[in-house]
Scaffold this active site. Structure first.
Site, PDB file in Angstrom:
ATOM      1  N   THR A  94     -34.534 -30.144 -32.532  1.00  0.00           N
ATOM      2  CA  THR A  94     -35.117 -31.630 -32.510  1.00  0.00           C
ATOM      3  C   THR A  94     -34.015 -32.597 -32.396  1.00  0.00           C
ATOM      4  OG1 THR A  94     -36.908 -30.860 -33.768  1.00  0.00           O
ATOM      5  CG2 THR A  94     -36.507 -33.023 -33.777  1.00  0.00           C
ATOM      6  N   LYS A 109     -42.472 -34.660 -31.049  1.00  0.00           N
ATOM      7  CA  LYS A 109     -41.909 -34.257 -32.153  1.00  0.00           C
ATOM      8  C   LYS A 109     -41.630 -35.170 -33.277  1.00  0.00           C
ATOM      9  CE  LYS A 109     -39.666 -31.237 -35.139  1.00  0.00           C
ATOM     10  NZ  LYS A 109     -40.346 -30.183 -35.752  1.00  0.00           N
ATOM     11  N   LYS A 125     -32.476 -36.130 -40.785  1.00  0.00           N
ATOM     12  CA  LYS A 125     -31.818 -36.164 -39.326  1.00  0.00           C
ATOM     13  C   LYS A 125     -32.996 -36.698 -38.276  1.00  0.00           C
ATOM     14  CE  LYS A 125     -31.982 -32.916 -37.056  1.00  0.00           C
ATOM     15  NZ  LYS A 125     -33.020 -32.026 -36.212  1.00  0.00           N
TER      16      LYS A 125
HETATM   17  P1  NAP Z   1     -30.075 -23.996 -39.232  1.00  0.00           P
HETATM   18  O1  NAP Z   1     -30.535 -22.904 -39.980  1.00  0.00           O
HETATM   19  O2  NAP Z   1     -29.273 -25.105 -40.151  1.00  0.00           O
HETATM   20  O3  NAP Z   1     -29.280 -23.512 -37.974  1.00  0.00           O
HETATM   21  C1  NAP Z   1     -28.779 -24.322 -37.158  1.00  0.00           C
HETATM   22  C2  NAP Z   1     -28.129 -23.469 -36.180  1.00  0.00           C
HETATM   23  O4  NAP Z   1     -27.330 -24.738 -35.385  1.00  0.00           O
HETATM   24  C3  NAP Z   1     -26.870 -22.605 -36.588  1.00  0.00           C
HETATM   25  O5  NAP Z   1     -26.885 -21.561 -35.856  1.00  0.00           O
HETATM   26  C4  NAP Z   1     -25.688 -23.410 -36.400  1.00  0.00           C
HETATM   27  O6  NAP Z   1     -24.508 -22.679 -36.373  1.00  0.00           O
HETATM   28  C5  NAP Z   1     -26.015 -24.099 -35.095  1.00  0.00           C
HETATM   29  N1  NAP Z   1     -25.246 -25.297 -34.864  1.00  0.00           N
HETATM   30  C6  NAP Z   1     -25.275 -26.590 -35.435  1.00  0.00           C
HETATM   31  N2  NAP Z   1     -24.326 -27.382 -34.984  1.00  0.00           N
HETATM   32  C7  NAP Z   1     -23.643 -26.577 -34.201  1.00  0.00           C
HETATM   33  C8  NAP Z   1     -22.676 -26.999 -33.003  1.00  0.00           C
HETATM   34  N3  NAP Z   1     -21.942 -28.313 -33.037  1.00  0.00           N
HETATM   35  N4  NAP Z   1     -22.071 -26.282 -32.390  1.00  0.00           N
HETATM   36  C9  NAP Z   1     -22.653 -24.859 -32.402  1.00  0.00           C
HETATM   37  N5  NAP Z   1     -23.755 -24.250 -33.059  1.00  0.00           N
HETATM   38  C10 NAP Z   1     -24.171 -25.554 -33.996  1.00  0.00           C
HETATM   39  O7  NAP Z   1     -31.172 -24.959 -38.798  1.00  0.00           O
HETATM   40  P2  NAP Z   1     -32.739 -24.670 -38.502  1.00  0.00           P
HETATM   41  O8  NAP Z   1     -33.643 -24.757 -39.421  1.00  0.00           O
HETATM   42  O9  NAP Z   1     -32.777 -23.352 -37.683  1.00  0.00           O
HETATM   43  O10 NAP Z   1     -33.022 -25.819 -37.349  1.00  0.00           O
HETATM   44  C11 NAP Z   1     -32.518 -25.812 -35.970  1.00  0.00           C
HETATM   45  C12 NAP Z   1     -33.455 -27.068 -35.132  1.00  0.00           C
HETATM   46  O11 NAP Z   1     -34.758 -26.705 -35.264  1.00  0.00           O
HETATM   47  C13 NAP Z   1     -33.005 -28.428 -35.808  1.00  0.00           C
HETATM   48  O12 NAP Z   1     -33.213 -29.209 -34.590  1.00  0.00           O
HETATM   49  C14 NAP Z   1     -34.308 -28.400 -36.680  1.00  0.00           C
HETATM   50  O13 NAP Z   1     -34.612 -29.926 -36.789  1.00  0.00           O
HETATM   51  C15 NAP Z   1     -35.551 -27.875 -35.791  1.00  0.00           C
HETATM   52  N6  NAP Z   1     -36.623 -27.329 -36.414  1.00  0.00           N
HETATM   53  C16 NAP Z   1     -36.423 -26.632 -37.718  1.00  0.00           C
HETATM   54  C17 NAP Z   1     -37.556 -26.305 -38.482  1.00  0.00           C
HETATM   55  C18 NAP Z   1     -37.572 -25.555 -39.705  1.00  0.00           C
HETATM   56  O14 NAP Z   1     -38.596 -25.195 -40.517  1.00  0.00           O
HETATM   57  N7  NAP Z   1     -36.246 -25.144 -40.251  1.00  0.00           N
HETATM   58  C19 NAP Z   1     -38.772 -26.631 -37.927  1.00  0.00           C
HETATM   59  C20 NAP Z   1     -38.829 -27.109 -36.776  1.00  0.00           C
HETATM   60  C21 NAP Z   1     -37.931 -27.566 -36.102  1.00  0.00           C
HETATM   61  P3  NAP Z   1     -23.672 -21.895 -37.550  1.00  0.00           P
HETATM   62  O15 NAP Z   1     -24.355 -20.891 -38.019  1.00  0.00           O
HETATM   63  O16 NAP Z   1     -22.379 -21.680 -37.320  1.00  0.00           O
HETATM   64  O17 NAP Z   1     -23.802 -23.291 -38.546  1.00  0.00           O
END
Ligand code: NAP
Length: 304
Positions: free
Chosen positions: A99, A174, A242
């Protein structure tokens, strides 16, 4: 039998890892990369190939999916040094499922287009549970023919998939989704706080109310966590902040007041200021507890 396209997956966090696993289980040849390499291990053991950079992922894939955090993170893994663009060739497709800002999305899409790479923005809703079960809602922006080509892959990840228009419109959808989610969580918190103060049995309350007009995903999935004091993510407070920043930027650009969203943003900020930014959005209940001056949940102890 038609051969399946090779998929690259970048970003194996709470959402990315189960999504990548589903694609592997569906028989797609998969190459993965994650900044923290240890998160690649379980997928490599399950049959995926590990890459050393997003560039290498692009070199080894026909379709690259990104699932990272925010706009600068997508820019870094796609356009930065050793990014996807460096390993890209004409015909590669990038599907960004993170997102991020609709405006940044449009910019990334046009930079990729100069290299012959087509892009879809395909953010999702449905949480970690939806990612595991393949029941996400997926809101897609980008060229219709690219959407149609990628639909079989998106169907492995989601249940309801809708093409919303050109690049950026998936992300804009979204953001609308996030407005509705955020105010809904606030409503669940307030309802539960009133119930607790009035001495109602919270389990019974959830049981009856989820079946009526107040029923919602938030109430069914986060209500039980709130009353147990289970604050583990799920969807992190800092990610919701965010998203609401992106919402309010878009609203400002469109000269649109969104007073409820602005209020919930401030409530979430209070939770983050209390050190709970990495907890799930159900931790909004902690801010309500502080305002109310008593504990709603059974498991967490708000600071006094
Ligand atoms: P998360 O568990 O914090 O994972 C974030 C991922 O992004 C990790 O693999 C992280 O790597 C990687 N990352 C972040 N910054 C980076 C960078 N500069 N360079 C390389 N890798 C980077 O987050 P998530 O919950 O999976 O969410 C991911 C996305 O989906 C977000 O945009 C979020 O808003 C969206 N989303 C989440 C949900 C939910 O329920 N969780 C639902 C819908 C949408 P590291 O492992 O090295 O930190």
């Amino acid at each position: 039998m038609e051969t399946k396209p090779r998929i690259g997956f970048i970003g194996l966090g709470v959402m990315g890892k189960p999504m990548a696993k589903r694609l592997l289980e569906a028989g797609y040849p998969l190459t993965v990369w994650n900044r923290t390499r240890s998160k690649m291990e379980s997928l490599i053991s399950a049959g995926a190939k590990g890459a050393d950079s997003p560039k290498e992922v692009a070199e080894k894939s026909d379709i690259v999916i990104t699932m990272v955090t925010d706009s600068p993170d997508v820019e870094e893994v796609v356009l930065g040094p050793s990014g996807v663009i460096e390993g890209a060739r004409e015909g590669l497709i990038l599907i960004d499922m993170s997102t991020i800002s609709p405006y940044v999305t449009k910019r990334i899409a046009s930079q990729l287009a100069e290299r012959g790479v087509k892009m879809l923005d395909a953010p999702v809703s449905g949480g970690d549970i939806g990612a595991e079960k393949g029941t996400l809602s997926i809101m897609v922006g980008g060229p219709k023919e690219v959407y149609e080509k990628c639909l079989p892959i998106l169907k492995v990840l989601g249940k309801r998939i809708t093409h919303m228009g050109p690049n950026g419109m998936g992300q804009m959808t979204k953001l609308c989704n996030q407005v509705i989610c955020a105010i809904n969580i606030q409503a669940v918190c307030e309802g539960l706080t009133l119930a607790a103060k009035a001495g109602l049995d919270l389990e019974k309350l959830l049981n009856v109310v989820t079946a009526g007009a107040a029923g919602s995903w938030m109430l069914s999935n986060l209500g039980p966590k709130m009353i147990k004091g289970d604050l583990e993510p799920g969807f992190r407070i800092r990610h919701q902040l965010k998203d609401l920043r992106l919402v309010l930027e878009a609203a400002s650009d469109l000269k649109l007041p969104l007073p409820g969203t602005a209020l919930v943003q401030q409530m979430l900020r209070a939770v983050e200021a209390g050190g709970l930014g990495d907890k799930g959005t159900q931790a909004l209940i902690v801010a309500m507890e502080k305002l109310a001056g008593f504990k709603v949940s059974q498991g967490n102890e708000p600071e006094t």
